[in-house]
Design a protein around this motif. Sequence first.
Motif, PDB file in Angstrom:
ATOM      1  N   VAL A 173       0.853  -1.188   0.000  1.00 44.79           N
ATOM      2  CA  VAL A 173       0.000   0.000   0.000  1.00 44.79           C
ATOM      3  C   VAL A 173       0.890   1.239   0.000  1.00 44.79           C
ATOM      4  O   VAL A 173       1.789   1.365   0.845  1.00 44.79           O
ATOM      5  CB  VAL A 173      -0.920   0.015   1.235  1.00 44.79           C
ATOM      6  CG1 VAL A 173      -1.774   1.288   1.268  1.00 44.79           C
ATOM      7  CG2 VAL A 173      -1.807  -1.235   1.249  1.00 44.79           C
ATOM      8  N   GLY A 229      -2.608   5.562   0.069  1.00 44.78           N
ATOM      9  CA  GLY A 229      -3.593   4.613   0.557  1.00 44.78           C
ATOM     10  C   GLY A 229      -4.142   3.713  -0.528  1.00 44.78           C
ATOM     11  O   GLY A 229      -5.229   3.152  -0.392  1.00 44.78           O
ATOM     12  N   ILE A 238      -3.664   0.320  -3.063  1.00 48.15           N
ATOM     13  CA  ILE A 238      -2.978  -0.965  -3.217  1.00 48.15           C
ATOM     14  C   ILE A 238      -2.189  -0.944  -4.517  1.00 48.15           C
ATOM     15  O   ILE A 238      -2.750  -0.717  -5.600  1.00 48.15           O
ATOM     16  CB  ILE A 238      -3.989  -2.124  -3.218  1.00 48.15           C
ATOM     17  CG1 ILE A 238      -4.750  -2.186  -1.887  1.00 48.15           C
ATOM     18  CG2 ILE A 238      -3.283  -3.449  -3.494  1.00 48.15           C
ATOM     19  CD1 ILE A 238      -5.931  -3.145  -1.903  1.00 48.15           C
ATOM     20  N   THR A 239      -0.874  -1.167  -4.426  1.00 48.38           N
ATOM     21  CA  THR A 239      -0.020  -1.127  -5.622  1.00 48.38           C
ATOM     22  C   THR A 239       0.486  -2.494  -6.044  1.00 48.38           C
ATOM     23  O   THR A 239       0.960  -2.643  -7.173  1.00 48.38           O
ATOM     24  CB  THR A 239       1.177  -0.194  -5.396  1.00 48.38           C
ATOM     25  OG1 THR A 239       1.932  -0.679  -4.280  1.00 48.38           O
ATOM     26  CG2 THR A 239       0.718   1.232  -5.137  1.00 48.38           C
ATOM     27  N   SER A 261      -8.619   1.306  -3.249  1.00 43.02           N
ATOM     28  CA  SER A 261      -8.307   1.822  -1.926  1.00 43.02           C
ATOM     29  C   SER A 261      -7.955   0.683  -0.975  1.00 43.02           C
ATOM     30  O   SER A 261      -8.553  -0.402  -1.031  1.00 43.02           O
ATOM     31  CB  SER A 261      -9.520   2.588  -1.398  1.00 43.02           C
ATOM     32  OG  SER A 261      -9.292   3.065  -0.096  1.00 43.02           O
ATOM     33  N   ALA A 262      -7.005   0.937  -0.101  1.00 41.12           N
ATOM     34  CA  ALA A 262      -6.592  -0.069   0.881  1.00 41.12           C
ATOM     35  C   ALA A 262      -7.569  -0.075   2.046  1.00 41.12           C
ATOM     36  O   ALA A 262      -7.302   0.432   3.134  1.00 41.12           O
ATOM     37  CB  ALA A 262      -5.182   0.197   1.363  1.00 41.12           C
ATOM     38  N   SER A 264      -7.337  -1.143   8.020  1.00 42.58           N
ATOM     39  CA  SER A 264      -6.818  -0.073   7.162  1.00 42.58           C
ATOM     40  C   SER A 264      -8.012   0.573   6.472  1.00 42.58           C
ATOM     41  O   SER A 264      -8.750  -0.092   5.729  1.00 42.58           O
ATOM     42  CB  SER A 264      -5.841  -0.631   6.125  1.00 42.58           C
ATOM     43  OG  SER A 264      -5.529   0.344   5.143  1.00 42.58           O
ATOM     44  N   GLY A 294      -6.028   3.173   3.630  1.00 48.39           N
ATOM     45  CA  GLY A 294      -4.604   3.208   3.919  1.00 48.39           C
ATOM     46  C   GLY A 294      -4.238   3.751   5.281  1.00 48.39           C
ATOM     47  O   GLY A 294      -3.086   3.671   5.689  1.00 48.39           O
TER      48      GLY A 294
END
Length: 449
Positions: free
Chosen positions: A36, A40, A42-43, A398-399, A422, A425
């Motif tokens: 993350v 915030g 998710i990558t 979004s995380a 979370s 994030g």
Amino acid sequence: MNLFEKHGIEPFAIEHATVATGDEDGRTLADTTIIVDDRGIITAIAASNETQVPEGYHKLNATGKVVSPGLINGHVHTFGDGKPLKSSSTSPEGQARLVKMMHTAPGRLMTYANSRKNVMTLLNSGVTTFRSVGDIGYELVKMRDEVNEGKLVAPRIIPAGPMMSITGGHGAPLVAIESDDPEQSQAAVEKNLDNGVGAIKIASTGGVTDSQVLGEAGTPQMTIDQMRVICEAAHANDLIVAAHAQSREGVYRALKAGVDTIEHGCELDDELTDLYLHNPNSLRGWSALEPTLSAGLPMELLPQNELGLTDIQMSNSHDVVKGMVDGARQAHEAGIKVGVGTDTAMPYVPQYDTWMEMHLMVHFAGFTPAQAFHAGTQVTAEILNVSDVTGSIEVGKSADLLVLAEDPVKNLRTLSHPLFISAAGHPVFHPNVDHFTDMDAELDKVYEA
């Protein structure tokens, strides 16, 4: 972490987790790392032995734990905590007194503070997105803006503001704007839009908890023409419309008007089923159901004196609850989208029990645990029109994440005690809520019987 101060997001990675995807088949991913970034977002999601966590990222070891999407609750009120109602808050005279007090400067401060406390309970129970569907004023619009501006760590909020009702109708005057013809309804919905709401709520029929005469719950109150004006105004602003409806006629009128979600519902027939599945007047060509079993079943299974309801309200509840339960089961069987909404603040519906709705969907409406968890994440995200940003664990979203002790598909109750949260994030370490232990024990007793 102080949830009431502005903070940046420290990028982090959750390593060596089992991921409960929230898919309808209950799919999991073993030994997975989720990365993350400082927005915030998710990558990366990949096998831990194939993932290199960037330097400077905080690492959380989730060995033996399960990561899931955050919960989504589509039917929330933040004016109460779910304890039994007091007669002073359900009678017309009592509501009039409360309205007068709530619209003073101290009353507005109290309303905001109370709502904020309940929103924090939602967050700490694992809810990372919710829609309000009947507020005293625009306190949740303010709170949503504070979240979006980075001033407050809280769930993603989709605020409806006060609902749309006829004069003296369901929710009026405490949590509703009253109107009695299409022109007045146009003015009412425009007031909410001008105040920045993110959704609209209509009272198509009477309800239980504020009913004063036998048969009021489920009795149609708003016309199709009134509701259509409201729906058209909301849809022009890309907002979805919810309708409180607890009878066949009330549901029919609301669907014909173009509402996007029916709250509570009724027993279905072929015409209603087809209107849910193919609704040309709704925003997206279909409508969904949120049966709110958490609010209905206590009125069937618990003693009246524990609920704080009058004889009339109890009688009216019997008229509509069976239809809510039957409708949920029929909708699921027919392929109608069924979402998770608990009707928080109603008697025996505390803010922390979103997981309970999924439990009830399994035990009373024919869902498998995987389908119920799917409903409380991915399906409700789609219903609320936020599936592009949340509801599932995917790169680019979004995380909104929970760390749990177990796979919720194997034990839904594990959702009642998340170990880490979370929210977009923002981490919530050691989440904790104050439980009403007597209420919890009563609910466990009747639902596990």
